[in-house]
Scaffold this active site. Structure first.
Site, PDB file in Angstrom:
ATOM      1  N   SER A  94       5.975  -4.765  -6.423  1.00 22.14           N
ATOM      2  CA  SER A  94       7.215  -5.517  -7.075  1.00 22.14           C
ATOM      3  C   SER A  94       6.804  -6.227  -8.342  1.00 22.14           C
ATOM      4  O   SER A  94       7.743  -6.606  -9.191  1.00 22.14           O
ATOM      5  CB  SER A  94       7.774  -6.375  -5.857  1.00 22.14           C
ATOM      6  OG  SER A  94       6.764  -7.392  -5.510  1.00 22.14           O
ATOM      7  N   ASP A 110       0.801  -1.170   0.084  1.00 15.50           N
ATOM      8  CA  ASP A 110       0.171   0.141  -0.078  1.00 15.50           C
ATOM      9  C   ASP A 110       0.986   1.310  -0.072  1.00 15.50           C
ATOM     10  O   ASP A 110       0.676   2.076  -0.837  1.00 15.50           O
ATOM     11  CB  ASP A 110      -0.838  -0.039   1.334  1.00 15.50           C
ATOM     12  CG  ASP A 110      -1.812  -1.253   1.457  1.00 15.50           C
ATOM     13  OD1 ASP A 110      -2.699  -1.479   0.525  1.00 15.50           O
ATOM     14  OD2 ASP A 110      -1.424  -2.184   2.296  1.00 15.50           O
ATOM     15  N   GLN A 131      13.359   2.051  -1.488  1.00 13.57           N
ATOM     16  CA  GLN A 131      12.533   1.733  -2.793  1.00 13.57           C
ATOM     17  C   GLN A 131      13.173   1.882  -3.975  1.00 13.57           C
ATOM     18  O   GLN A 131      13.063   1.225  -4.946  1.00 13.57           O
ATOM     19  CB  GLN A 131      11.092   2.274  -2.685  1.00 13.57           C
ATOM     20  CG  GLN A 131      10.342   1.793  -3.644  1.00 13.57           C
ATOM     21  CD  GLN A 131       8.858   2.453  -3.556  1.00 13.57           C
ATOM     22  OE1 GLN A 131       8.700   3.926  -3.674  1.00 13.57           O
ATOM     23  NE2 GLN A 131       7.830   1.738  -3.551  1.00 13.57           N
ATOM     24  N   GLU A 167       2.036  -6.439  -5.370  1.00 12.35           N
ATOM     25  CA  GLU A 167       1.593  -5.956  -6.326  1.00 12.35           C
ATOM     26  C   GLU A 167       2.635  -5.004  -7.033  1.00 12.35           C
ATOM     27  O   GLU A 167       3.101  -4.919  -8.248  1.00 12.35           O
ATOM     28  CB  GLU A 167       0.380  -4.745  -5.823  1.00 12.35           C
ATOM     29  CG  GLU A 167      -0.271  -3.886  -7.188  1.00 12.35           C
ATOM     30  CD  GLU A 167      -1.523  -3.342  -6.469  1.00 12.35           C
ATOM     31  OE1 GLU A 167      -1.480  -2.116  -6.842  1.00 12.35           O
ATOM     32  OE2 GLU A 167      -2.392  -3.880  -5.833  1.00 12.35           O
ATOM     33  N   TYR A 219       6.382 -14.260   0.202  1.00  9.57           N
ATOM     34  CA  TYR A 219       5.591 -14.601   1.672  1.00  9.57           C
ATOM     35  C   TYR A 219       6.118 -16.092   1.881  1.00  9.57           C
ATOM     36  O   TYR A 219       6.730 -16.796   1.014  1.00  9.57           O
ATOM     37  CB  TYR A 219       3.856 -14.598   1.585  1.00  9.57           C
ATOM     38  CG  TYR A 219       3.501 -13.400   0.657  1.00  9.57           C
ATOM     39  CD1 TYR A 219       3.639 -12.204   1.520  1.00  9.57           C
ATOM     40  CD2 TYR A 219       2.708 -13.392  -0.512  1.00  9.57           C
ATOM     41  CE1 TYR A 219       3.221 -11.220   0.784  1.00  9.57           C
ATOM     42  CE2 TYR A 219       2.444 -12.210  -0.983  1.00  9.57           C
ATOM     43  CZ  TYR A 219       2.521 -11.083  -0.445  1.00  9.57           C
ATOM     44  OH  TYR A 219       2.039  -9.801  -1.002  1.00  9.57           O
TER      45      TYR A 219
END
Ligand code: TRH
Length: 400
Positions: free
Chosen positions: A283, A18, A263, A281, A202
């Site tokens: 990456s 986000d 980033q 999203e 993950y």
């Protein structure tokens, strides 16, 4: 009539996606369009992982031309901060976050009402085009919200992509000095001749089998794992801790845990690897622009809703003109990596990697072709600017 200023509201639901998207968008609007941007973030600690200069205790700070402010979604308690606060030309609620009612009242009462956008999550599904730019009037206030969808098709808002990204990538790829500097920053000694893989994921049930396959395989593999969930799982698999700067050698597999970088520096890693495992999203989009074979670990959702999204994305890849076996290799490894039942068997998982590895040159060509096509959609930030300018012209809400 011109749009000159933006309020972007971000809630950090989980992980870094986000704030990753909001921070990238905010920087681009400020730096490439010269607009004033206020970025409201409810979790400055997560933000500081992507931008270490961020002070989580500060009520007001400037970074990269963006004004950064804390806020608390769903409450008017801390909002507005100043009595004379006025909303900017555009108010973006990122990913349907809950704007303070006090802000909506200010927007409704403004002499020139801001353009109100809900920036949605990324999906490759076909329905996205039908919903992009749809409107929703506020039930009580004289305000209309517009839904803005990023996406992979011409009827969507496109994908975030900085104007200089291609040139920066080309410069990096052709510069041994820039590559050496990357390895130095990451504390990595590159293994000559090894297949170089970045692994941002993950926690993943297939990871132990894949590591074992690389360890026991004929080809040297160097796997670079950013600190975080996958690195913890790697340590579990090894049964010992693994630290930045201390590689582990296991058969033909060299394992490096690498620092989580700011980033702007994440792209270097993707550009320097032969295969990129990415997640979520932002990456995913960066790995596409890197034009290297990629494997997507999609953000898991309730009731397996994410599988529809993953399959829609894989279907788009299969339609760009790659050979059937190339598309099948991509689908197979992504299905295996995302825990599809057909791939619970370790032998099938191993076959999925083997098929992907065999298709690597064709996958590289295919991803490069796709990212070139995707550039024709225009970039999401510029598309948002044009849309808002058209809205303000039509409604006369903002003076030029
Ligand atoms: O962190 P994520 O898993 O975020 C997720 C997804 O966005 C998901 O769709 C969303 O619903 C959920 O959050 C709430 O993955 P993502 O989107 O790739 O974001 C990671 C960000 O971290 C991205 O901007 C790249 C950045 N990054 C760095 O800046 N440095 C690093 O070293 C690494 C590994 C990543």
């Amino acid at each position: 009539m011109t749009i000159r200023s933006w309020d972007i509201f971000c809630t950090v639901v989980d992980n870094f996606g986000d704030i990753g998207v909001c921070w990238r968008l905010a920087r681009q609007l400020a730096q490439e369009h010269g607009h004033a941007v206020r970025l409201w973030v409810d979790d400055l600690h997560s933000f500081a992982r992507l931008a270490p200069e961020i002070n989580p205790a500060s009520p007001l700070q400037q970074l990269a031309g963006v004004e950064v402010r804390p806020w608390q979604p769903g409450t008017d308690k801390d909002f507005p901060v100043e009595a004379d606060f006025a909303p900017h030309d555009v108010v973006v609620e990122a990913f349907a976050c809950d704007l303070p009612f006090a802000l909506l009242q200010r927007m409704a009462a403004a002499p020139r009402k801001p353009v109100w956008l809900n920036l949605e999550y990324l999906s490759a599904e076909d329905w996205v085009g039908e919903h992009h730019r749809m409107t929703s009037p506020h039930p009580r206030l004289p305000l209309v919200k517009h839904f803005f969808f990023p996406g992979f098709a011409h009827d969507t808002g496109g994908l975030l992509r900085e104007a200089l990204l291609g040139a920066q990538r080309d410069a990096f790829v052709s510069s041994p000095a820039a590559q050496s500097a990357l390895w130095h920053r990451l504390g990595v000694q590159p293994v000559a001749g090894a297949l170089r893989v970045s692994l941002f994921a993950y926690a993943n049930p297939m990871l132990p089998a894949l590591l074992a396959q690389w360890r026991d395989g004929a080809e040297p593999v160097q796997c670079l794992v950013p600190q975080g969930l996958a690195a913890q799982q790697v340590a579990q698999w090894l049964g010992t801790s693994i630290t930045v700067g201390e590689p582990g050698q296991h058969g033909n597999l060299t394992l490096n845990v690498i620092p989580f970088v700011r980033q702007e520096r994440f792209d270097d890693l993707l550009w320097a690897c032969d295969v990129n495992f990415v997640r979520g999203e932002d990456s995913l989009v960066r790995a596409l622009w890197a034009a290297r074979p990629l494997v997507w670990h999609i953000y898991p959702q309730d009731d397996e809703a994410h599988r529809v999204k993953l399959d829609a994305w894989l279907a788009r890849f299969s339609r760009i003109g790659v050979a059937g076996e190339t598309a099948a290799a991509m689908t197979g490894l992504c299905h295996a990596w995302n825990g599809y039942e057909d791939y619970r068997d370790p032998a099938r998982q191993q076959a999925a990697w083997a098929a992907f590895r065999a298709q690597l040159p064709a996958l590289a060509t295919g991803v490069d072709h796709w990212q070139r096509q995707l550039q024709h959609l225009g970039d999401l930030a510029a598309n948002m600017v044009s849309f808002c300018e058209a809205q303000s012209r039509n409604s006369g809400t903002i003076l030029g």
